[in-house]
Design a protein around this motif. Structure first.
Motif, mmCIF file in Angstrom:
data_model
loop_
_atom_site.group_PDB
_atom_site.id
_atom_site.type_symbol
_atom_site.label_atom_id
_atom_site.label_comp_id
_atom_site.label_asym_id
_atom_site.label_seq_id
_atom_site.Cartn_x
_atom_site.Cartn_y
_atom_site.Cartn_z
ATOM 1 N N VAL A 56 0.840 -1.201 0.000
ATOM 2 C CA VAL A 56 0.000 0.000 0.000
ATOM 3 C C VAL A 56 0.872 1.248 0.000
ATOM 4 O O VAL A 56 2.048 1.195 0.347
ATOM 5 N N ARG A 57 0.247 2.351 -0.387
ATOM 6 C CA ARG A 57 0.936 3.642 -0.360
ATOM 7 C C ARG A 57 0.215 4.559 0.620
ATOM 8 O O ARG A 57 -1.015 4.641 0.614
ATOM 9 N N VAL A 58 0.992 5.248 1.445
ATOM 10 C CA VAL A 58 0.461 6.237 2.374
ATOM 11 C C VAL A 58 1.187 7.541 2.102
ATOM 12 O O VAL A 58 2.418 7.575 2.004
ATOM 13 N N PHE A 59 0.412 8.616 1.948
ATOM 14 C CA PHE A 59 0.960 9.943 1.698
ATOM 15 C C PHE A 59 0.801 10.755 2.973
ATOM 16 O O PHE A 59 -0.315 10.934 3.464
ATOM 17 N N LEU A 60 1.898 11.243 3.503
ATOM 18 C CA LEU A 60 1.862 12.032 4.733
ATOM 19 C C LEU A 60 2.185 13.488 4.428
ATOM 20 O O LEU A 60 3.242 13.790 3.865
ATOM 21 N N GLU A 61 1.276 14.379 4.792
ATOM 22 C CA GLU A 61 1.537 15.809 4.690
ATOM 23 C C GLU A 61 2.794 16.079 5.510
ATOM 24 O O GLU A 61 3.062 15.392 6.493
ATOM 25 N N SER A 62 3.607 17.048 5.145
ATOM 26 C CA SER A 62 4.935 17.234 5.745
ATOM 27 C C SER A 62 4.911 17.380 7.264
ATOM 28 O O SER A 62 5.745 16.789 7.957
ATOM 29 N N GLN A 63 3.965 18.142 7.828
ATOM 30 C CA GLN A 63 3.888 18.285 9.289
ATOM 31 C C GLN A 63 3.526 16.954 9.939
ATOM 32 O O GLN A 63 4.040 16.602 10.998
ATOM 33 N N VAL A 64 2.632 16.202 9.295
ATOM 34 C CA VAL A 64 2.213 14.901 9.818
ATOM 35 C C VAL A 64 3.375 13.917 9.762
ATOM 36 O O VAL A 64 3.569 13.118 10.680
ATOM 37 N N ALA A 65 4.173 13.980 8.708
ATOM 38 C CA ALA A 65 5.328 13.094 8.579
ATOM 39 C C ALA A 65 6.286 13.291 9.751
ATOM 40 O O ALA A 65 6.815 12.324 10.304
#
Length: 89
Positions: A56-65
């Protein structure tokens, strides 16, 4: 970097298939008014961190990362017995 458990990956796969998502899509996690919000995204937005794990792919917004960098994305049953994603230490 956020780790994705096998159970979380299975939940994400079900959500993506149920949403009839195109190939390459993923789950995007971004800040919301009260915590975090997860949604299906066709592709990452500029600045997103992309995690590909367990199919799977998960995209994290920069602050969330930054916030979730050393955490585990897992799945658990809620009070109604429904599967839900949860972040663990």
């Amino acid at each position: 970097m956020l780790t994705i458990s096998e159970s979380a990956a299975e939940v994400i796969k079900l959500v993506l298939v149920g949403g009839d998502s195109p190939e390459g899509s993923g789950l995007r996690i971004a800040p919301a008014e009260q915590g975090l919000q997860a949604s299906i995204a066709d592709q990452p937005q500029d600045g997103d961190e992309v995690i590909e794990e367990s199919g799977v792919r998960v995209f994290l917004e920069s602050q969330v990362a930054t916030l979730l960098g050393d955490k585990v994305l897992d799945a658990e049953r809620d009070a109604n017995g429904e599967l839900a994603l949860a972040v663990r230490d």
